[in-house]
Enzyme design. Sequence first.
Site, PDB file in Angstrom:
ATOM      1  N   TYR A   4      50.198  -9.902  21.176  1.00 13.09           N
ATOM      2  CA  TYR A   4      48.895 -10.417  20.740  1.00 13.09           C
ATOM      3  C   TYR A   4      48.597 -11.737  21.461  1.00 13.09           C
ATOM      4  O   TYR A   4      47.508 -11.918  22.007  1.00 13.09           O
ATOM      5  CB  TYR A   4      48.895 -10.618  19.220  1.00 13.09           C
ATOM      6  CG  TYR A   4      47.645 -11.271  18.695  1.00 13.09           C
ATOM      7  CD1 TYR A   4      46.488 -10.528  18.500  1.00 13.09           C
ATOM      8  CD2 TYR A   4      47.613 -12.627  18.396  1.00 13.09           C
ATOM      9  CE1 TYR A   4      45.332 -11.122  18.021  1.00 13.09           C
ATOM     10  CE2 TYR A   4      46.468 -13.225  17.916  1.00 13.09           C
ATOM     11  CZ  TYR A   4      45.327 -12.473  17.722  1.00 13.09           C
ATOM     12  OH  TYR A   4      44.190 -13.072  17.258  1.00 13.09           O
TER      13      TYR A   4
ATOM     14  N   LYS B 225      45.493 -12.705  24.184  1.00 13.99           N
ATOM     15  CA  LYS B 225      44.557 -13.816  23.963  1.00 13.99           C
ATOM     16  C   LYS B 225      44.661 -14.855  25.081  1.00 13.99           C
ATOM     17  O   LYS B 225      43.646 -15.423  25.488  1.00 13.99           O
ATOM     18  CB  LYS B 225      44.794 -14.458  22.592  1.00 13.99           C
ATOM     19  CG  LYS B 225      44.456 -13.536  21.428  1.00 13.99           C
ATOM     20  CD  LYS B 225      43.029 -13.029  21.481  1.00 13.99           C
ATOM     21  CE  LYS B 225      42.690 -12.169  20.278  1.00 13.99           C
ATOM     22  NZ  LYS B 225      41.308 -11.699  20.304  1.00 13.99           N
TER      23      LYS B 225
ATOM     24  N   SER C 192      38.520 -15.138  20.846  1.00 16.07           N
ATOM     25  CA  SER C 192      39.919 -15.422  21.118  1.00 16.07           C
ATOM     26  C   SER C 192      40.606 -15.693  19.794  1.00 16.07           C
ATOM     27  O   SER C 192      40.326 -15.025  18.798  1.00 16.07           O
ATOM     28  CB  SER C 192      40.059 -16.593  22.097  1.00 16.07           C
ATOM     29  OG  SER C 192      41.403 -16.771  22.458  1.00 16.07           O
TER      30      SER C 192
END
Length: 141
Positions: free
Chosen positions: A16, A20, A2
């Site tokens: 992004y 995550k 992560s």
Amino acid sequence: MSSIGGITAFQNVGIYNASKWALEGFSQSLAQEVASFGIHVTLIEPGGFSTDWAGSSSKRSQPLPGYQEVHDEADRLRSQRVSAPGDPKASAAAVLKIVDAEKPPLRVFFGELPLRLAKADYESRLATWEKWQPVAIEAQG
């Protein structure tokens, strides 16, 4: 794998962050599902490391001139919070400690910066949730 971007969000990298955050939720759920089989799940949440993450291997869209001030401000904020980047080679020993642990953590930060960022973000969230708790109770009916 992560990222601190799975715990707290940063402007200009929303997609992004979203990927995550999805990985964080999926992994937490998976950990609960496989625990009875003796399987552990660990999310490694690094801060900045000396990799090519934002270098020549990264693909970027053409910047829009109208957002130049936003990008400049994001760069300024990033430069204020960045600590010395981590060494990816040093991470190998840390990963092995987690793998060899009898009870490995679900989440572990790599680097100095993530804990500070997470604390500030979660303290802010908790304060907001506490402030708006009467509304939350009202919404329950």
